[in-house]
Design a protein around this motif. Structure first.
Motif, PDB file in Angstrom:
ATOM      1  N   LEU A  51      -5.030  -7.945  -3.325  1.00 41.27           N
ATOM      2  CA  LEU A  51      -5.564  -7.404  -2.088  1.00 41.27           C
ATOM      3  C   LEU A  51      -6.577  -8.390  -1.535  1.00 41.27           C
ATOM      4  N   LEU A  52      -6.303  -8.921  -0.351  1.00 39.09           N
ATOM      5  CA  LEU A  52      -7.095 -10.024   0.178  1.00 39.09           C
ATOM      6  C   LEU A  52      -8.436  -9.583   0.747  1.00 39.09           C
ATOM      7  N   ALA A  53      -8.608  -8.315   1.073  1.00 38.33           N
ATOM      8  CA  ALA A  53      -9.902  -7.843   1.565  1.00 38.33           C
ATOM      9  C   ALA A  53     -10.812  -7.424   0.420  1.00 38.33           C
ATOM     10  N   SER A  54     -10.299  -6.612  -0.473  1.00 41.20           N
ATOM     11  CA  SER A  54     -11.124  -6.124  -1.582  1.00 41.20           C
ATOM     12  C   SER A  54     -11.152  -7.076  -2.766  1.00 41.20           C
ATOM     13  N   GLY A  55     -10.174  -7.988  -2.844  1.00 42.11           N
ATOM     14  CA  GLY A  55     -10.124  -8.942  -3.945  1.00 42.11           C
ATOM     15  C   GLY A  55      -9.512  -8.403  -5.220  1.00 42.11           C
ATOM     16  N   LEU A  56      -8.948  -7.210  -5.193  1.00 45.76           N
ATOM     17  CA  LEU A  56      -8.366  -6.609  -6.387  1.00 45.76           C
ATOM     18  C   LEU A  56      -6.986  -7.188  -6.686  1.00 45.76           C
ATOM     19  N   THR A  57      -6.631  -7.226  -7.966  1.00 51.41           N
ATOM     20  CA  THR A  57      -5.263  -7.495  -8.413  1.00 51.41           C
ATOM     21  C   THR A  57      -4.699  -6.182  -8.913  1.00 51.41           C
ATOM     22  N   LEU A  58      -3.534  -5.789  -8.402  1.00 52.44           N
ATOM     23  CA  LEU A  58      -3.020  -4.453  -8.653  1.00 52.44           C
ATOM     24  C   LEU A  58      -1.922  -4.431  -9.703  1.00 52.44           C
ATOM     25  N   PRO A  59      -1.875  -3.351 -10.486  1.00 52.19           N
ATOM     26  CA  PRO A  59      -0.691  -3.132 -11.332  1.00 52.19           C
ATOM     27  C   PRO A  59       0.477  -2.727 -10.442  1.00 52.19           C
ATOM     28  N   VAL A  60       1.664  -3.226 -10.786  1.00 50.31           N
ATOM     29  CA  VAL A  60       2.822  -2.978  -9.937  1.00 50.31           C
ATOM     30  C   VAL A  60       3.990  -2.480 -10.764  1.00 50.31           C
ATOM     31  N   THR A  61       4.911  -1.820 -10.070  1.00 48.58           N
ATOM     32  CA  THR A  61       6.169  -1.395 -10.658  1.00 48.58           C
ATOM     33  C   THR A  61       7.293  -2.006  -9.835  1.00 48.58           C
ATOM     34  N   GLN A  62       8.272  -2.595 -10.507  1.00 46.38           N
ATOM     35  CA  GLN A  62       9.408  -3.200  -9.813  1.00 46.38           C
ATOM     36  C   GLN A  62      10.684  -2.513 -10.265  1.00 46.38           C
ATOM     37  N   SER A  63      11.476  -2.065  -9.283  1.00 48.58           N
ATOM     38  CA  SER A  63      12.719  -1.380  -9.593  1.00 48.58           C
ATOM     39  C   SER A  63      13.629  -1.433  -8.388  1.00 48.58           C
ATOM     40  N   ALA A  64      14.909  -1.662  -8.640  1.00 47.49           N
ATOM     41  CA  ALA A  64      15.937  -1.637  -7.589  1.00 47.49           C
ATOM     42  C   ALA A  64      15.572  -2.542  -6.419  1.00 47.49           C
ATOM     43  N   GLY A  65      15.005  -3.699  -6.717  1.00 47.98           N
ATOM     44  CA  GLY A  65      14.700  -4.670  -5.682  1.00 47.98           C
ATOM     45  C   GLY A  65      13.479  -4.362  -4.858  1.00 47.98           C
ATOM     46  N   ARG A  66      12.650  -3.405  -5.291  1.00 47.63           N
ATOM     47  CA  ARG A  66      11.431  -3.072  -4.571  1.00 47.63           C
ATOM     48  C   ARG A  66      10.234  -3.102  -5.515  1.00 47.63           C
ATOM     49  N   VAL A  67       9.091  -3.394  -4.953  1.00 47.69           N
ATOM     50  CA  VAL A  67       7.848  -3.373  -5.706  1.00 47.69           C
ATOM     51  C   VAL A  67       6.978  -2.271  -5.121  1.00 47.69           C
ATOM     52  N   THR A  68       6.355  -1.476  -5.976  1.00 50.37           N
ATOM     53  CA  THR A  68       5.485  -0.399  -5.519  1.00 50.37           C
ATOM     54  C   THR A  68       4.106  -0.565  -6.123  1.00 50.37           C
ATOM     55  N   PHE A  69       3.088  -0.205  -5.350  1.00 54.76           N
ATOM     56  CA  PHE A  69       1.705  -0.292  -5.820  1.00 54.76           C
ATOM     57  C   PHE A  69       0.853   0.620  -4.951  1.00 54.76           C
ATOM     58  N   THR A  70      -0.363   0.884  -5.410  1.00 55.70           N
ATOM     59  CA  THR A  70      -1.264   1.777  -4.695  1.00 55.70           C
ATOM     60  C   THR A  70      -2.540   1.048  -4.317  1.00 55.70           C
ATOM     61  N   ILE A  71      -2.861   1.070  -3.028  1.00 55.86           N
ATOM     62  CA  ILE A  71      -4.103   0.493  -2.529  1.00 55.86           C
ATOM     63  C   ILE A  71      -5.160   1.589  -2.556  1.00 55.86           C
ATOM     64  N   PRO A  72      -6.295   1.365  -3.247  1.00 51.05           N
ATOM     65  CA  PRO A  72      -7.273   2.450  -3.418  1.00 51.05           C
ATOM     66  C   PRO A  72      -7.836   2.986  -2.113  1.00 51.05           C
ATOM     67  N   SER A  73      -8.160   2.110  -1.156  1.00 49.80           N
ATOM     68  CA  SER A  73      -8.713   2.552   0.123  1.00 49.80           C
ATOM     69  C   SER A  73      -8.642   1.408   1.121  1.00 49.80           C
ATOM     70  N   VAL A  74      -8.777   1.755   2.389  1.00 52.82           N
ATOM     71  CA  VAL A  74      -8.789   0.756   3.455  1.00 52.82           C
ATOM     72  C   VAL A  74      -9.956   1.082   4.379  1.00 52.82           C
ATOM     73  N   LEU A  75     -10.849   0.114   4.572  1.00 54.57           N
ATOM     74  CA  LEU A  75     -11.951   0.297   5.511  1.00 54.57           C
ATOM     75  C   LEU A  75     -11.482  -0.018   6.926  1.00 54.57           C
ATOM     76  N   ASP A  76     -11.250  -1.301   7.226  1.00 54.31           N
ATOM     77  CA  ASP A  76     -10.719  -1.666   8.537  1.00 54.31           C
ATOM     78  C   ASP A  76      -9.370  -2.375   8.413  1.00 54.31           C
ATOM     79  N   HIS A  77      -9.211  -3.196   7.380  1.00 55.81           N
ATOM     80  CA  HIS A  77      -7.999  -4.003   7.260  1.00 55.81           C
ATOM     81  C   HIS A  77      -7.835  -4.385   5.796  1.00 55.81           C
ATOM     82  N   GLU A  78      -6.651  -4.183   5.290  1.00 55.92           N
ATOM     83  CA  GLU A  78      -6.316  -4.670   3.953  1.00 55.92           C
ATOM     84  C   GLU A  78      -4.988  -5.404   4.027  1.00 55.92           C
ATOM     85  N   VAL A  79      -4.867  -6.450   3.228  1.00 58.70           N
ATOM     86  CA  VAL A  79      -3.638  -7.229   3.161  1.00 58.70           C
ATOM     87  C   VAL A  79      -3.209  -7.306   1.711  1.00 58.70           C
ATOM     88  N   ALA A  80      -2.036  -6.785   1.436  1.00 64.32           N
ATOM     89  CA  ALA A  80      -1.448  -6.937   0.111  1.00 64.32           C
ATOM     90  C   ALA A  80      -0.615  -8.205   0.109  1.00 64.32           C
TER      91      ALA A  80
END
Length: 734
Positions: A701-730
């Motif tokens: 996450l380029l705004a908060s600086g976090l590295t997220l745990p991810v799940t990959q399945s069927a050609g997709r990646v899923t993850f959860t962003i904890p919160s967004v103030l004005d702008h977040e970029v995964a």
């Protein structure tokens, strides 16, 4: 015109002329940066300032404050006022008015050039070509624009100045000499000319003579988009502006081969895209615009300019030229532009800083932008939905006013605000934002296979003006498996604004125009036919009916449309209160026509559902538009985002990564832009489709600086962003 003046070069700037500084030098790159040092200045520069010097600036500002700001913000380029209306350097050209506040030996423009070259910044000189003082007008009356009564035109705001003619000797001779002087003295990298395209139809002797030679006609006395003489006038002015663009660009490059001229007004965008090295998407003052307007502008320009650099101009002011906006407003405005693919370009009027409130926002955003630059050099959009941006609608609706109501010839209506022009587009746009659907624009003059085939669904929000050729291009898109969603009068007029007897896309919609359009439909409703079980009724199934549209095209079906999910409840009285009941509670008149044609799906709303949504903001209409898009798309979105709040979602591919931008628009001021504060939203669950054979290595996450745990399945990646103030970029590294 006076003879050209021989100009001595300034020794301290001589190095700028040799290769034009930044044009051939590498710039300092952020860690992991991906800029190509061999690229031209306009491609490498990612962060810009535009500083509009005003006449009393010389001797009043602290240049070191600006250089310190450019350094701390990692600014790559400066667009600085140089001359034309007022000169801020010791020009030697007669009637080139120097600032009255300049003293002997002063050179404000040269001072900025010298300091910015030390910071390895690109320098774009900004000139203004639309007004001159009395001395110039008296010596050169041929420079002054003339109205249709034969009177020379005083400036509509500053009566001590005269309005210039754009198509004759003032621009082609005098301003050319100014630009030649600037590149010779300072080795500028670029040139941007404000109001170069003229300030209305000009009837001066030069224009009359040239136009008559062009087509054998007199200049038209008024604006009529359907008048063939007026069409010839627009064609002639466009040709003159192309010649002028090429003249100025050529004169720059004779001295500095890397220097380029560009402008964001005057020419139609397709022509401009063949000439300009970069383009400014200008939304400089906000007022009553929603903050996604800067993203809309970015989409419009990218639809034509493709991968050429596009910058998003944001003023430090709210509305008045010298006001200052809040940090919250400026942040969300700039960040929505960045999310939608523009490079930031901040404009400040006056080099004197009297209110510093805008500085923290710019410092934070520019520093963040610099640190994450490799994730912001987008190669392509991942969106599968595209909305048609209709220049044709604007062409046939007239020509915009410029300055005091004068007609701006050749500049077709491209107002920045949907409040003024296109409620249909605004309604569709806002519905897509609320639905968190990533989408692009395509330009109505570029509907060929190359520009369309990246998309599955094409949206036409009342795109009424379409030529036969454009209609055929849309039919071919559908024949290749693309889906189409259209509203109201789409294709009911040709490119000249002439009404057709039937829709140009009648065979695609499956309906015929019966000859009438209802412009004021009141107290009508759409019956929800839940028994049909159609997907377009999702989240509306429990409702008996919803508000109908405020305008309606009368149509009849040309093919069978069994079991329409929405049918009309005709208008009935609103007063007295005792009379408010439907006279026909049920009809078989469809309010939406849905066709499933193999891989293609077609949706046609005979009402102005998009415009009605924008004006009334009824959530049912937003839901209906969302459902129609989902059904017509008939495939999984490249990215889905679930959670609370209103987010503008965009997704991009870079050289070795993917990014998902979430701009938080959740705010009581979201439809007026003037944010007082930023209000965070909570968890957002993201699912992103990965390119074949390209698993995700990490999600940061380029705004908060976090590295997220991810799940990959069927050609997709899923993850959860904890919160967004004005702008977040995964950022997903591949």
């Amino acid at each position: 015109m006076d003879e050209p003046v021989c100009i001595d070069r300034r020794s301290f700037l001589a190095v700028s002329l040799a290769g034009a500084g930044l044009a051939s030098k590498a710039v300092a790159q952020p860690a992991g940066g991906s800029a190509n040092p061999a690229a031209e200045w306009y491609d490498r520069a990612m962060r810009w300032f535009q500083l509009i010097l005003v006449e009393d600036n010389p001797g009043q500002y602290d240049s070191q404050t600006w250089f310190d700001l450019f350094r701390t913000t990692h600014t790559d380029g400066l667009c600085l006022t140089a001359g034309g209306c007022v000169a801020y350097y010791p020009t030697k050209i007669p009637f080139h008015h120097r600032s009255s506040w300049m003293k002997e030996g002063d050179d404000p423009f040269g001072q900025f050039v010298e300091g910015c070259r030390k910071l390895n910044m690109a320098i774009v000189a900004r000139t203004d070509a639309h007004a001159i003082l009395d001395d110039a007008a008296q010596a050169h009356p041929e420079w002054v624009a003339v109205d249709r009564e034969g009177r020379k035109r005083r400036h509509w705001v500053m009566p001590d100045r005269w309005v210039t003619c754009a198509y004759g000797p003032y621009n082609f001779e005098f301003m050319t000499e100014v630009h030649r002087e600037l590149v010779t003295l300072y080795g500028i990298d670029g040139l941007f000319v404000n109001r170069w395209q003229g300030s209305g139809i000009c009837y001066c002797e030069s224009c009359r003579r040239q136009f008559h030679a062009f087509c054998g006609k007199d200049i038209p006395t008024g604006v009529d988009a359907r008048d063939p003489v007026f069409a010839s006038y627009v064609e002639w002015t466009q040709g003159r502006l192309v010649d002028l663009w090429k003249l100025w660009d050529g004169e720059l490059r004779k001295v500095n081969p890397h220097a380029r001229y560009f402008s964001n007004v005057g020419l139609d965008r397709v022509t401009a895209s063949t000439l300009a090295p970069l383009y400014i998407s200008e939304r400089q003052t906000r007022g009553s615009m929603p903050p996604w307007q800067i993203g809309l502008g970015a989409k419009e320009v990218r639809a034509v300019f493709g991968r050429k650099p596009v910058v998003g101009l944001a003023s430090t002011a709210l509305s008045a030229r010298d006001s200052v906006s809040t940090e919250a407003e400026l942040r969300v405005w700039m960040l929505d532009g960045i999310a939608n693919g523009v490079r930031p370009w901040v404009m400040k009027t006056s080099a004197v800083i009297t209110d510093r409130r805008w500085i923290p926002a710019v410092e934070k955003i520019y520093d963040w932008h610099w640190r994450n630059e490799k994730y912001l050099r987008n190669a392509s959009s991942l969106a599968r939905v595209a909305m048609v941006y209709s220049a044709g609608n604007r062409d046939i609706s007239g020509i915009t006013g410029a300055g005091g109501g004068a007609v701006n010839s050749g500049q077709l209506r491209t107002s920045a605000s949907p409040y003024e022009t296109d409620y249909y587009q605004a309604g569709m746009y806002h519905a897509l934002v609320e639905a968190r659907i990533p989408f692009d624009f395509v330009f109505d003059k570029l509907l060929d296979q190359t520009h369309l085939d990246a998309y599955k669904l094409l949206l036409l929000p009342n795109v009424t003006a379409l030529s036969d050729a454009q209609c055929e291009q849309i039919r071919q898109f559908a024949a290749r498996g693309g889906s189409v969603l259209a509203t109201f009068e789409t294709s009911l007029h040709d490119e000249r604004g002439v009404e057709r007897r039937d829709f140009g896309l009648s065979n695609l919609f499956g309906v015929h125009f019966t000859g009438s359009v209802q412009r004021q439909v009141s107290n009508s409703y759409m019956a929800i036919n839940r028994e049909t079980g159609h997907a377009i009724l999702k989240d509306l199934e429990t409702f008996g009916h919803i508000i109908n549209t405020t305008q309606h095209v009368d149509v009849r079906a040309a093919v069978d449309f069994p079991a329409p999910p929405l049918t009309r409840i005709p208008s009935y009285p609103t007063l007295p209160m005792e009379e408010i009941f439907p006279r026909e509670p049920k009809t078989n008149i469809p309010e939406v026509f849905l066709r499933d044609m193999g891989r293609s799906r077609i949706v046609y709303f005979p009402g102005d559902i998009d415009r009605t949504f924008w004006q009334g903001m009824a959530p049912d209409h937003g839901t209906l538009l969302r459902n129609a898009v989902e059904w017509a798309l008939n495939e999984e979105h490249p990215v889905t985002v679930s959670g609370s709040g209103i987010l503008d979602v965009a997704c991009w591919r870079q050289e070795n990564s993917l990014t998902v931008h979430l701009v938080n628009l959740t705010n009581p001021m979201m439809l007026r832009s003037a944010f007082r504060e930023l209000l965070p939203v909570g968890q957002q669950r993201v699912s992103l489709r990965l390119p074949p054979g390209k698993p995700a290595r990490a999600v940061r996450l380029l705004a908060s600086g976090l590295t997220l745990p991810v799940t990959q399945s069927a050609g997709r990646v899923t993850f959860t962003i904890p919160s967004v103030l004005d702008h977040e970029v995964a950022a997903i590294d591949l």
